[in-house]
Design a protein around this motif. Sequence first.
Motif, PDB file in Angstrom:
ATOM      1  N   ASN A  25       0.827  -1.240  -0.033  1.00  0.00           N
ATOM      2  CA  ASN A  25       0.138   0.012  -0.025  1.00  0.00           C
ATOM      3  C   ASN A  25       1.042   1.315  -0.061  1.00  0.00           C
ATOM      4  O   ASN A  25       1.544   1.558   0.958  1.00  0.00           O
ATOM      5  CB  ASN A  25      -0.715   0.042   1.203  1.00  0.00           C
ATOM      6  CG  ASN A  25      -1.920  -1.109   1.228  1.00  0.00           C
ATOM      7  OD1 ASN A  25      -2.495  -1.491   0.081  1.00  0.00           O
ATOM      8  ND2 ASN A  25      -1.927  -1.825   2.295  1.00  0.00           N
ATOM      9  N   GLU A  40      -6.306  -1.445 -12.440  1.00  0.00           N
ATOM     10  CA  GLU A  40      -7.623  -0.831 -12.202  1.00  0.00           C
ATOM     11  C   GLU A  40      -7.167   0.556 -12.024  1.00  0.00           C
ATOM     12  O   GLU A  40      -6.496   0.980 -10.921  1.00  0.00           O
ATOM     13  CB  GLU A  40      -8.297  -1.166 -10.958  1.00  0.00           C
ATOM     14  CG  GLU A  40      -9.019  -2.586 -11.350  1.00  0.00           C
ATOM     15  CD  GLU A  40     -10.038  -2.955 -10.084  1.00  0.00           C
ATOM     16  OE1 GLU A  40     -10.525  -1.949  -9.219  1.00  0.00           O
ATOM     17  OE2 GLU A  40     -10.296  -3.943  -9.882  1.00  0.00           O
ATOM     18  N   ARG A  53      -5.751   4.987  -7.583  1.00  0.00           N
ATOM     19  CA  ARG A  53      -6.812   5.572  -7.275  1.00  0.00           C
ATOM     20  C   ARG A  53      -6.863   6.964  -7.959  1.00  0.00           C
ATOM     21  O   ARG A  53      -5.918   7.293  -8.513  1.00  0.00           O
ATOM     22  CB  ARG A  53      -6.682   5.975  -5.751  1.00  0.00           C
ATOM     23  CG  ARG A  53      -6.671   4.406  -5.006  1.00  0.00           C
ATOM     24  CD  ARG A  53      -7.082   4.559  -3.508  1.00  0.00           C
ATOM     25  NE  ARG A  53      -7.046   3.302  -2.957  1.00  0.00           N
ATOM     26  CZ  ARG A  53      -7.460   2.892  -1.953  1.00  0.00           C
ATOM     27  NH1 ARG A  53      -8.246   3.912  -1.214  1.00  0.00           N
ATOM     28  NH2 ARG A  53      -7.310   1.917  -1.242  1.00  0.00           N
ATOM     29  N   GLN A  54      -7.901   7.700  -7.975  1.00  0.00           N
ATOM     30  CA  GLN A  54      -8.281   8.925  -8.619  1.00  0.00           C
ATOM     31  C   GLN A  54      -7.299   9.906  -8.217  1.00  0.00           C
ATOM     32  O   GLN A  54      -6.912  10.660  -8.979  1.00  0.00           O
ATOM     33  CB  GLN A  54      -9.827   9.387  -8.525  1.00  0.00           C
ATOM     34  CG  GLN A  54     -10.135  10.547  -9.086  1.00  0.00           C
ATOM     35  CD  GLN A  54     -11.655  10.833  -9.125  1.00  0.00           C
ATOM     36  OE1 GLN A  54     -12.430  10.045  -8.552  1.00  0.00           O
ATOM     37  NE2 GLN A  54     -12.043  11.774  -9.770  1.00  0.00           N
ATOM     38  N   ASP A  55      -6.919  10.180  -7.036  1.00  0.00           N
ATOM     39  CA  ASP A  55      -5.958  11.098  -6.319  1.00  0.00           C
ATOM     40  C   ASP A  55      -4.611  10.803  -6.836  1.00  0.00           C
ATOM     41  O   ASP A  55      -3.649  11.653  -6.576  1.00  0.00           O
ATOM     42  CB  ASP A  55      -6.212  11.113  -4.947  1.00  0.00           C
ATOM     43  CG  ASP A  55      -7.487  11.994  -4.422  1.00  0.00           C
ATOM     44  OD1 ASP A  55      -7.928  12.494  -5.344  1.00  0.00           O
ATOM     45  OD2 ASP A  55      -7.965  11.714  -3.477  1.00  0.00           O
ATOM     46  N   TYR A 108      -3.674  -1.053  -8.433  1.00  0.00           N
ATOM     47  CA  TYR A 108      -4.806  -0.145  -8.376  1.00  0.00           C
ATOM     48  C   TYR A 108      -3.985   1.198  -8.279  1.00  0.00           C
ATOM     49  O   TYR A 108      -3.251   1.495  -7.634  1.00  0.00           O
ATOM     50  CB  TYR A 108      -5.463  -0.332  -7.113  1.00  0.00           C
ATOM     51  CG  TYR A 108      -6.127  -1.791  -6.721  1.00  0.00           C
ATOM     52  CD1 TYR A 108      -7.219  -1.870  -7.311  1.00  0.00           C
ATOM     53  CD2 TYR A 108      -5.434  -2.618  -6.250  1.00  0.00           C
ATOM     54  CE1 TYR A 108      -7.758  -3.416  -7.275  1.00  0.00           C
ATOM     55  CE2 TYR A 108      -6.185  -3.979  -5.886  1.00  0.00           C
ATOM     56  CZ  TYR A 108      -7.201  -4.261  -6.392  1.00  0.00           C
ATOM     57  OH  TYR A 108      -7.829  -5.554  -6.199  1.00  0.00           O
ATOM     58  N   TRP A 120      -8.104   4.803 -12.044  1.00  0.00           N
ATOM     59  CA  TRP A 120      -9.029   5.833 -11.988  1.00  0.00           C
ATOM     60  C   TRP A 120      -8.498   7.344 -12.172  1.00  0.00           C
ATOM     61  O   TRP A 120      -9.068   8.011 -12.020  1.00  0.00           O
ATOM     62  CB  TRP A 120      -9.817   5.609 -10.444  1.00  0.00           C
ATOM     63  CG  TRP A 120     -10.568   4.313 -10.511  1.00  0.00           C
ATOM     64  CD1 TRP A 120     -11.818   3.933 -11.013  1.00  0.00           C
ATOM     65  CD2 TRP A 120     -10.176   3.476  -9.521  1.00  0.00           C
ATOM     66  NE1 TRP A 120     -12.071   2.833 -10.712  1.00  0.00           N
ATOM     67  CE2 TRP A 120     -11.315   2.196  -9.688  1.00  0.00           C
ATOM     68  CE3 TRP A 120      -9.235   2.985  -8.583  1.00  0.00           C
ATOM     69  CZ2 TRP A 120     -11.359   1.226  -8.859  1.00  0.00           C
ATOM     70  CZ3 TRP A 120      -9.306   1.896  -7.792  1.00  0.00           C
ATOM     71  CH2 TRP A 120     -10.143   0.972  -8.083  1.00  0.00           C
ATOM     72  N   MET A 168      -2.113   5.225  -3.831  1.00  0.00           N
ATOM     73  CA  MET A 168      -3.254   5.953  -3.094  1.00  0.00           C
ATOM     74  C   MET A 168      -3.013   7.408  -3.371  1.00  0.00           C
ATOM     75  O   MET A 168      -3.911   8.128  -3.303  1.00  0.00           O
ATOM     76  CB  MET A 168      -3.265   5.600  -1.658  1.00  0.00           C
ATOM     77  CG  MET A 168      -3.572   4.410  -1.472  1.00  0.00           C
ATOM     78  SD  MET A 168      -3.755   4.007   0.443  1.00  0.00           S
ATOM     79  CE  MET A 168      -3.868   2.170   0.582  1.00  0.00           C
ATOM     80  N   LYS A 169      -1.810   8.113  -3.579  1.00  0.00           N
ATOM     81  CA  LYS A 169      -1.471   9.451  -3.591  1.00  0.00           C
ATOM     82  C   LYS A 169      -0.635   9.713  -4.702  1.00  0.00           C
ATOM     83  O   LYS A 169      -0.030   8.553  -5.284  1.00  0.00           O
ATOM     84  CB  LYS A 169      -0.604  10.038  -2.380  1.00  0.00           C
ATOM     85  CG  LYS A 169      -1.565   9.859  -1.036  1.00  0.00           C
ATOM     86  CD  LYS A 169      -2.587  10.745  -1.029  1.00  0.00           C
ATOM     87  CE  LYS A 169      -3.498  10.553   0.406  1.00  0.00           C
ATOM     88  NZ  LYS A 169      -4.474  11.581   0.443  1.00  0.00           N
ATOM     89  N   ASP A 208      -1.163  -0.940  -4.141  1.00  0.00           N
ATOM     90  CA  ASP A 208      -2.335   0.269  -4.274  1.00  0.00           C
ATOM     91  C   ASP A 208      -1.724   1.482  -4.000  1.00  0.00           C
ATOM     92  O   ASP A 208      -1.022   1.921  -3.303  1.00  0.00           O
ATOM     93  CB  ASP A 208      -3.238  -0.228  -3.088  1.00  0.00           C
ATOM     94  CG  ASP A 208      -4.638   0.746  -3.047  1.00  0.00           C
ATOM     95  OD1 ASP A 208      -4.681   1.725  -3.888  1.00  0.00           O
ATOM     96  OD2 ASP A 208      -5.441   0.629  -2.274  1.00  0.00           O
TER      97      ASP A 208
END
Length: 188
Positions: A91, A181, A151-153, A149, A183, A122-123, A120
């Motif tokens: 992560n 994935e 993420r959008q951010d 993954y 975003w 995340m930032k 993942d």
Amino acid sequence: NPRIKVEVKDGHTLRIVEKLITPDNSQTFTNSYIEFSVGKNAFGYHTKVQNYNDSTFSHETVVASVSRDSHFYNNTFSFEGAMVRNNLTINLEDENCEGYMYGLFLLDKKSHVDNNTSVDHMKPNSYSNELYKGILDEKSTGVFNGKIYVRQDAQKTNAFQSNNNILLSEDATLHTKPQLEIWADDVK
């Protein structure tokens, strides 16, 4: 059933080498969980060598949470085993952090190794690199299931994933399933 928690403090470096060996003629089941917490501006290194006999069943999970400006490296080497499952999750929880996953599995007889990975992002401004290689002979089987993954951010993310394998016999099989994935818009 060992459960281990490892904390790498801010600005520090920690290296762990884990050798997992089972003697011949012994039946073994292992269910382990190792959790890494990598502080800011820190480096965590985890190398796992699995040298099991053909009667070993093992389910092993490694989870790493990586903070700002930090790196986490995982190397997994798998040699034999009746059924070995490796779950690895990284992560990347803040900006400018990096995760590296490298795996090598060399199998023969009726060995089975199942590698499941997940990164993942995340930032923003994070980086990951994942490379798994397998060489399978006789009636061995292998699995590579890798997920990334974003993420959008997590704009400006760089993520690489590669799985290369060689089958040395017609009875050896390998299932590979890379997954993404995303975003965010600005990723590589």
